[in-house]
Write an enzyme that holds these catalytic residues in place. Structure first.
Site, PDB file in Angstrom:
ATOM      1  N   ASP A  12       2.523  12.340   3.623  1.00 17.89           N
ATOM      2  CA  ASP A  12       2.408  11.587   4.890  1.00 17.89           C
ATOM      3  C   ASP A  12       1.012  11.603   5.514  1.00 17.89           C
ATOM      4  O   ASP A  12       0.860  11.803   6.727  1.00 17.89           O
ATOM      5  CB  ASP A  12       3.431  12.118   5.911  1.00 17.89           C
ATOM      6  CG  ASP A  12       4.863  11.884   5.471  1.00 17.89           C
ATOM      7  OD1 ASP A  12       5.071  11.379   4.356  1.00 17.89           O
ATOM      8  OD2 ASP A  12       5.783  12.222   6.236  1.00 17.89           O
ATOM      9  N   LYS A 109       9.704   7.034   2.243  1.00 14.66           N
ATOM     10  CA  LYS A 109      10.924   7.727   2.693  1.00 14.66           C
ATOM     11  C   LYS A 109      11.178   7.412   4.157  1.00 14.66           C
ATOM     12  O   LYS A 109      10.274   6.988   4.870  1.00 14.66           O
ATOM     13  CB  LYS A 109      10.764   9.235   2.481  1.00 14.66           C
ATOM     14  CG  LYS A 109       9.608   9.820   3.261  1.00 14.66           C
ATOM     15  CD  LYS A 109       9.372  11.275   2.940  1.00 14.66           C
ATOM     16  CE  LYS A 109       8.251  11.845   3.768  1.00 14.66           C
ATOM     17  NZ  LYS A 109       8.485  11.832   5.221  1.00 14.66           N
ATOM     18  N   CYS A 154       7.353  17.774   7.288  1.00 13.96           N
ATOM     19  CA  CYS A 154       7.514  17.163   5.973  1.00 13.96           C
ATOM     20  C   CYS A 154       6.980  18.023   4.832  1.00 13.96           C
ATOM     21  O   CYS A 154       7.563  18.048   3.750  1.00 13.96           O
ATOM     22  CB  CYS A 154       6.920  15.756   5.980  1.00 13.96           C
ATOM     23  SG  CYS A 154       7.928  14.642   7.002  1.00 13.96           S
TER      24      CYS A 154
END
Ligand code: VGL
Ligand code: ZN
Length: 207
Positions: A12, A109, A154
């Site tokens: 990310d 995602k 994450c």
């Protein structure tokens, strides 16, 4: 450590998680040069993108609640975040200085509006897989190295699920940055990772 047989996962590394983004991780952008420095050493490089529809149920706005309130979402505890990483938006783009040339695979995602997805391996329902486990196992990769944002969300869940799936997991800690919400969470989650046998290393150890 044989990086030429290992995978690097860049979690990310997106504008919305950097200063001036919608859900900024403090100094989230300062790790980009470190990631760029190491990414060409690995056999495979995977980058993930948080990639939400605008009606995603992890957004406080969807419930008309306050940011950082907690709700139960389909039986799963859910922190409510500001709107972030909306599909196709500037905020969802990779940080402009992240070198994407060495990236082999991009995993998106958080696309299901009803389920959040922190881990690169599976959604928060712990049922719906992204396919990453099978990609890595199909290539006989045993060692995975994690970088990116955020250390305590994450990256953490990717590390836990990676270990659970049987990989040797290394978190390159200076190539991650944490949110630390609630305060103290970052330290707790680093301790949990260590207890699970996840190795916390520094990028200089790769050289
Ligand atoms: C993340 C909160 C919400 C992350 C993604 O990338 O750590 N955190 N969505
Ligand atoms: Zn998200």
């Amino acid at each position: 450590m044989n990086l030429a047989r290992s995978a690097l996962i860049i979690v990310d590394m997106q504008n919305d998680f950097c200063p001036d983004g919608a859900l900024p991780v403090p100094e989230g952008d300062k790790i980009v040069p470190i990631i760029n420095k190491i990414s060409s050493k690995f056999y495979k490089v995977i980058a993930t993108q948080d990639w939400h529809p605008s009606n995603h149920k992890s957004f406080a706005s969807v419930h008309k609640k306050n940011i950082y309130d907690t709700i139960e979402l389909n039986g799963i505890n859910q922190i409510l975040w500001p709107d972030h990483c909306i599909q196709g938006s500037k905020g969802a783009d990779f940080h402009p200085e992240l070198n994407l040339n060495p990236v082999d695979l991009i995993i998106r995602k958080g696309t299901n509006p009803n389920v959040d997805s922190y881990s690169a391996f599976q959604e928060n329902d712990k049922i719906t897989k992204t396919g990453l486990e099978y990609y890595l196992k199909g290539l006989n990769i045993k060692d995975i190295y994690l970088t990116g944002l955020a250390t305590d969300y994450c990256v953490f869940y990717t590390a836990i699920d990676g270990k659970e799936a049987g990989f040797n997991v290394y978190v390159i800690i200076d190539a991650t940055q944490g949110i630390d919400f609630p305060e103290g969470d970052l330290k707790n989650k680093i301790e949990i990772m260590k207890k699970q046998g996840i190795k916390i290393i520094k990028s200089e150890e790769l050289f």
